[in-house]
Motif scaffolding. Sequence first.
Motif, PDB file in Angstrom:
ATOM      1  N   PHE B  49       0.815  -1.229   0.000  1.00  0.00           N
ATOM      2  CA  PHE B  49       0.000   0.000   0.000  1.00  0.00           C
ATOM      3  C   PHE B  49       0.844   1.273   0.000  1.00  0.00           C
ATOM      4  O   PHE B  49       0.280   2.373   0.033  1.00  0.00           O
ATOM      5  N   PRO B  51       2.816   4.260  -1.338  1.00  0.00           N
ATOM      6  CA  PRO B  51       3.119   4.979  -2.583  1.00  0.00           C
ATOM      7  C   PRO B  51       4.564   5.494  -2.639  1.00  0.00           C
ATOM      8  O   PRO B  51       5.014   5.911  -3.705  1.00  0.00           O
ATOM      9  N   PHE B  58       2.980   8.595  -5.454  1.00  0.00           N
ATOM     10  CA  PHE B  58       1.525   8.579  -5.672  1.00  0.00           C
ATOM     11  C   PHE B  58       1.003   7.184  -6.002  1.00  0.00           C
ATOM     12  O   PHE B  58      -0.160   6.890  -5.780  1.00  0.00           O
ATOM     13  N   ILE B  59       1.875   6.338  -6.568  1.00  0.00           N
ATOM     14  CA  ILE B  59       1.425   5.028  -7.052  1.00  0.00           C
ATOM     15  C   ILE B  59       1.956   3.922  -6.147  1.00  0.00           C
ATOM     16  O   ILE B  59       3.164   3.840  -5.896  1.00  0.00           O
ATOM     17  N   SER B  63      -2.461   0.563  -6.351  1.00  0.00           N
ATOM     18  CA  SER B  63      -3.073   1.451  -7.346  1.00  0.00           C
ATOM     19  C   SER B  63      -3.582   0.657  -8.550  1.00  0.00           C
ATOM     20  O   SER B  63      -4.673   0.918  -9.054  1.00  0.00           O
ATOM     21  N   CYS B  64      -2.794  -0.286  -9.017  1.00  0.00           N
ATOM     22  CA  CYS B  64      -3.184  -1.072 -10.192  1.00  0.00           C
ATOM     23  C   CYS B  64      -3.681  -2.460  -9.818  1.00  0.00           C
ATOM     24  O   CYS B  64      -4.297  -3.136 -10.636  1.00  0.00           O
ATOM     25  N   ASN B  66      -5.805  -3.077  -7.141  1.00  0.00           N
ATOM     26  CA  ASN B  66      -6.640  -2.485  -6.096  1.00  0.00           C
ATOM     27  C   ASN B  66      -7.500  -3.557  -5.423  1.00  0.00           C
ATOM     28  O   ASN B  66      -8.390  -4.141  -6.053  1.00  0.00           O
ATOM     29  N   LEU B  67      -7.238  -3.772  -4.160  1.00  0.00           N
ATOM     30  CA  LEU B  67      -7.899  -4.859  -3.443  1.00  0.00           C
ATOM     31  C   LEU B  67      -9.344  -4.530  -3.067  1.00  0.00           C
ATOM     32  O   LEU B  67     -10.060  -5.386  -2.558  1.00  0.00           O
ATOM     33  N   SER B  68      -9.779  -3.315  -3.337  1.00  0.00           N
ATOM     34  CA  SER B  68     -11.203  -2.976  -3.161  1.00  0.00           C
ATOM     35  C   SER B  68     -12.032  -3.360  -4.384  1.00  0.00           C
ATOM     36  O   SER B  68     -13.258  -3.346  -4.332  1.00  0.00           O
ATOM     37  N   ASP B  73      -7.278  -3.029 -11.764  1.00  0.00           N
ATOM     38  CA  ASP B  73      -7.661  -1.614 -11.786  1.00  0.00           C
ATOM     39  C   ASP B  73      -8.901  -1.353 -12.637  1.00  0.00           C
ATOM     40  O   ASP B  73      -9.337  -0.201 -12.746  1.00  0.00           O
ATOM     41  N   SER B  78      -3.100  -0.163 -17.815  1.00  0.00           N
ATOM     42  CA  SER B  78      -2.893   0.598 -16.584  1.00  0.00           C
ATOM     43  C   SER B  78      -2.281   1.971 -16.817  1.00  0.00           C
ATOM     44  O   SER B  78      -1.791   2.283 -17.900  1.00  0.00           O
ATOM     45  N   ILE B  79      -2.333   2.773 -15.759  1.00  0.00           N
ATOM     46  CA  ILE B  79      -1.744   4.108 -15.758  1.00  0.00           C
ATOM     47  C   ILE B  79      -0.462   4.043 -14.939  1.00  0.00           C
ATOM     48  O   ILE B  79      -0.465   3.569 -13.805  1.00  0.00           O
ATOM     49  N   GLY B  80       0.632   4.523 -15.529  1.00  0.00           N
ATOM     50  CA  GLY B  80       1.903   4.514 -14.818  1.00  0.00           C
ATOM     51  C   GLY B  80       2.390   5.920 -14.524  1.00  0.00           C
ATOM     52  O   GLY B  80       1.661   6.904 -14.704  1.00  0.00           O
TER      53      GLY B  80
END
Lengths: 331, 331
Positions: B49, B51, B58-59, B63-64, B66-68, B73, B78-80
């Motif tokens: 978790f 960043p 930030f990442i 982020s990619c 995501n356990l929620s 993602d 993905s966004i890097g």
Amino acid sequence: MAVKKCVTAVIFLAATTAGAAWAEEPIKPITPPKEINQAKAELGKKLFFDPRLSKSGFISCNSCHNLSIGGSDNLKTSIGHNWQKGPINAPTVLNSSLSFVQFWDGRADSLKAQAGGPIANPGEMALTHALAEGILTSIPGYVTEFKQVFGDNKIDIDRVTDAIAEFEKTLVTPNSRFDKWLLGDVKAVTEQELAGYKLFKDFGCISCHYGESVGGGTFHKMGMVEEYKAKSPAEGRKAVTGKDEDRFMFKVPNLRNVELTYPYFHDGEAETLTEAVDVMGRLQLGKKLSDTENAQIVAFLKSLTGDQPAFTLPMLPPSSDKTPQPKPFEE
Amino acid sequence: MAVKKCVTAVIFLAATTAGAAWAEEPIKPITPPKEINQAKAELGKKLFFDPRLSKSGFISCNSCHNLSIGGSDNLKTSIGHNWQKGPINAPTVLNSSLSFVQFWDGRADSLKAQAGGPIANPGEMALTHALAEGILTSIPGYVTEFKQVFGDNKIDIDRVTDAIAEFEKTLVTPNSRFDKWLLGDVKAVTEQELAGYKLFKDFGCISCHYGESVGGGTFHKMGMVEEYKAKSPAEGRKAVTGKDEDRFMFKVPNLRNVELTYPYFHDGEAETLTEAVDVMGRLQLGKKLSDTENAQIVAFLKSLTGDQPAFTLPMLPPSSDKTPQPKPFEE
């Protein structure tokens, strides 16, 4: 050793507070909120963590108000949609319910009014409220949960922000060592921390940073005695009122958990607490603090770290085939 | 109603499995891992978790993955760092411990080998392993925790990835309705879901998607019967072996929680399960499925959603004044 420390603290305390009752201290212990609608707060927690409230599907409220790191992002200024550089340092969401207004410039008068801002801000989550409503309405799990919370199926931005605000009300951080001291546990803080608290009061920091949230109750000018040489274009309250005299007027940040919410100031220009205390002393109070004084105040500030919100990572209801797709690579 | 359903299911089941023992089914129930070093997994959870393992600050891994939202993602690719568009769809981290190799092209042979990749990938988290080690070593809370877990103060990428991998081993999702059915609870799935399972076996989906993780055990070509018209430049296993015959050979994705891990395929081009099942039928098996067949298989696939990881959001130790600053707006 523990006993000796305890005795010393008691003596020192008596000298510091001159026999004042705890109730007379200008800083008050945090009281957890009494009236929380638990179902609404649970829904709000999911929304707070849901990246589908951003155009990209990548940014959630928790991205910049990260509850694993003090409710902020620990960046000078935040990162928004398409990696845009934000104009201002993300204030912590922790204890934000205790602030008299929201945002650095106070442009929202409630948590609910605040919560809708970043979702639709093109530089932040870059969605629209209408699309947010459409996305959530397409997700069966949310439809069920909104109905449970609000009594019918309607999902609109008013309810979305209402739920997020209800969750945010739970994000208070009681039981800091300093609060324990306020409540009578003389062993809870060290001599150095108490000395720092005394300086914090004697030097006048307390005139802005007081109350339950140690700030968050007034606007004050950044650079009262000495001018603040800003690199950031942010002008504070002037952006809201249009008045020149409101230039550099910012909401006094709350100092709860300040150990976790680096870097400091509205522009994030102070990387450490030591630097922040030094700048505040000079610019706001006209005082150049000695290294010892600075270290004592920093020690006091670190005693303000309270219990961080503890909850199970929320699981979000999956999208349906009808859910509008995120558009991460559109401007 | 429940009783009637139950009886119907039993009859249908007998027909479907022709009296086979559960142990003879090609899909096996997930067994939670037995030997987890809890302290190491807790440390790994924090790192997962954190960043600060990215250049931007930030990442995080989360982020990619995501356990929620199912350990991915939910984006096409993905966004890097600096909002770079990734080349491939982020595979879910859920049950990744059950895969025979990691990454779509199998270039890592263990979770530990995988975990170091994104941290140092300039298109993802864009840090260096040396800087990751320096950052973590500057954080007193991590120093203490690494010492507790590993016996001394040393923080290096080997230990970092070891801890992350240990956490990832805990991310299995037992107790799906389908697993309950496998274990003898005949009421756990519906007739439609069982019909879907029968088709899944009869049509041959099972030849790649089998075992505990319903995939993740072999490489197969995307487009075995009919050519896959890819928009993405990703070539799969060829990038690892250099061999032309490995073009479009990808690790067969595991289908556990596939309801949550949209969009589908290595390039994320299939937005819905319906579309993914249709494409797989045509390209891999040369079969055009009817709407009913497709819906049955989709229903079966949705019965594979298991218990999502449930844990308290980790609190990360704060940086110190010596911690190297994140550089979000550097290339």
